[in-house]
Design an enzyme around this catalytic site. Structure first.
Site, PDB file in Angstrom:
ATOM      1  N   GLN A 235      45.154  45.775  29.838  1.00  7.23           N
ATOM      2  CA  GLN A 235      44.356  46.623  30.723  1.00  7.23           C
ATOM      3  C   GLN A 235      43.737  47.809  29.962  1.00  7.23           C
ATOM      4  OE1 GLN A 235      43.905  46.035  34.185  1.00  7.23           O
ATOM      5  NE2 GLN A 235      42.425  47.698  34.016  1.00  7.23           N
TER       6      GLN A 235
ATOM      7  N   ASP B 275      39.859  37.363  30.307  1.00 12.55           N
ATOM      8  CA  ASP B 275      38.908  38.460  30.546  1.00 12.55           C
ATOM      9  C   ASP B 275      37.539  38.149  29.930  1.00 12.55           C
ATOM     10  OD1 ASP B 275      39.347  40.706  32.014  1.00 12.55           O
ATOM     11  OD2 ASP B 275      40.348  41.841  30.430  1.00 12.55           O
TER      12      ASP B 275
ATOM     13  N   LYS C   5      46.157  42.662  40.817  1.00 12.58           N
ATOM     14  CA  LYS C   5      46.065  41.387  40.095  1.00 12.58           C
ATOM     15  C   LYS C   5      47.345  40.578  40.287  1.00 12.58           C
ATOM     16  CE  LYS C   5      42.809  43.262  36.765  1.00 12.58           C
ATOM     17  NZ  LYS C   5      42.637  44.073  35.565  1.00 12.58           N
TER      18      LYS C   5
END
Ligand code: NDP
Length: 298
Positions: free
Chosen positions: A97, A120, A53
């Protein structure tokens, strides 16, 4: 005739190229889109995703930062980090995460992220916005990526019977929320199947568009697919393979070879949906920066 293979890598590259153009346009107005990923603990797979990422952000001309916290981090300490990121105007996207260590409740953390920085798309505000078809919503990256693949291949989904296997919040349910909406690349009649579904194959064989998000390697076989169906394989499963240096190979939730003979379009694993997720994350971050409005001409 075998199915046409949907090239996720090519579509993801195009999305990333568009992201880079948007990031450059923002930079001219002094705004560099910034994504901060928080990684708690030392899960090896997570470390790889997080690194990818960060790299993708830099390649697109964005700021990409990772905050690494020890596995012993308390929930209060993590929430304090989220609060700091929420308050920082240079950070447009925040992602914590998963998986998180067991002392941390993921839902509490997700709810703490400012919805306008929740790139997200997991915050209940964004989940609700996606369901009601609000255009400001951040849709979860993997299901949104599936829609972009359908668009890229000119697949006319209106009126299709779409069967989704899997009902997780991050894939199955979110996918259903998107495909049921009126409008382009959606407008489907949606069925969501799960482990309690009676006669799964009877449902999958009805699907014009079959989306598998199960987490079981090669679970959907060609005989479960309607001839001419579009097959989207979200699954990413590690299967032991002694011939590989890593000791494993990746397999989807669909048995590719048998499905290939029946479907009209199919996504491979790897090289299909998986390539879209990070691209969509960056796209959401650029949108968050655009929507933040800071330093932009009206
Ligand atoms: P979950 O484990 O959270 O959900 C799996 C779903 O599959 C559940 O709803 C479960 O039903 C259902 N299921 C399990 N067994 C069966 C069965 N025998 N028949 C019917 N349904 C069944 O997984 P995720 O949604 O998080 O992920 C699904 C897959 O997608 C995984 O392989 C994952 O690695 C992959 N993935 C890929 C991403 C990408 O970027 N490409 C991103 C996210 C996930 P029930 O609810 O009843 O238990």
């Amino acid at each position: 005739m075998p199915a046409e293979i949907i090239d996720g890598a090519a579509v993801a590259s195009k999305v990333l190229a568009d992201v880079a153009i948007s990031a450059a346009a923002l930079a001219k107005h002094g705004v560099v889109p910034g994504l901060t990923v928080v990684l708690v603990g030392d899960d090896a797979a997570s470390a790889v995703y997080v690194g990818a990422k960060e790299k993708a952000c830099h390649a697109a001309g964005m700021n990409g930062e990772t905050i690494r916290l020890p596995a012993t981090t308390t929930q209060a300490e993590l929430l304090a980090v989220v609060d700091r990121l929420n308050a920082d105007p240079a950070i447009h996207g925040i992602l914590v995460q998963s998986p998180m260590p067991k002392q941390i409740d993921p839902q509490t953390v997700i709810r703490r992220i400012a919805p306008e920085k929740d790139v997200d798309g997991f915050h209940p505000i964004n989940v609700g916005k996606v369901l009601i078809g609000d255009r400001d919503a951040f849709a979860p990256c993997t299901p949104a990526g599936v829609q972009v693949l359908l668009e890229a291949y000119g697949i006319k989904t209106a009126g299709m019977d779409c069967v989704i296997v899997g009902r997780s919040n991050i894939v199955g349910k979110a996918m259903a929320s998107l495909m049921i909406q009126p409008g382009p690349h959606a407008d489907c009649t949606v069925t969501v199947c799960h482990s309690r579904t009676r006669d799964l194959a009877a449902h999958t064989r009805q699907a014009d568009l079959l989306i598998a998000a199960i987490g079981k390697p090669e679970f959907i076989t060609g005989d479960m697919i309607k001839p001419g169906a579009v097959v989207i394989d979200v699954g990413v499963n590690r299967v032991d393979d002694a011939t590989k240096k890593t000791g494993f190979r990746l397999r989807g939730d669909v048995h590719f070879d048998s499905a290939m003979e029946v479907a009209s379009f199919i996504t491979p694993v790897p090289g299909g949906v998986g390539r879209m997720t990070i691209a969509m994350l960056l796209r959401n971050t650029v949108r968050a920066a655009e929507m933040s409005g800071a330093n932009l001409p009206i």
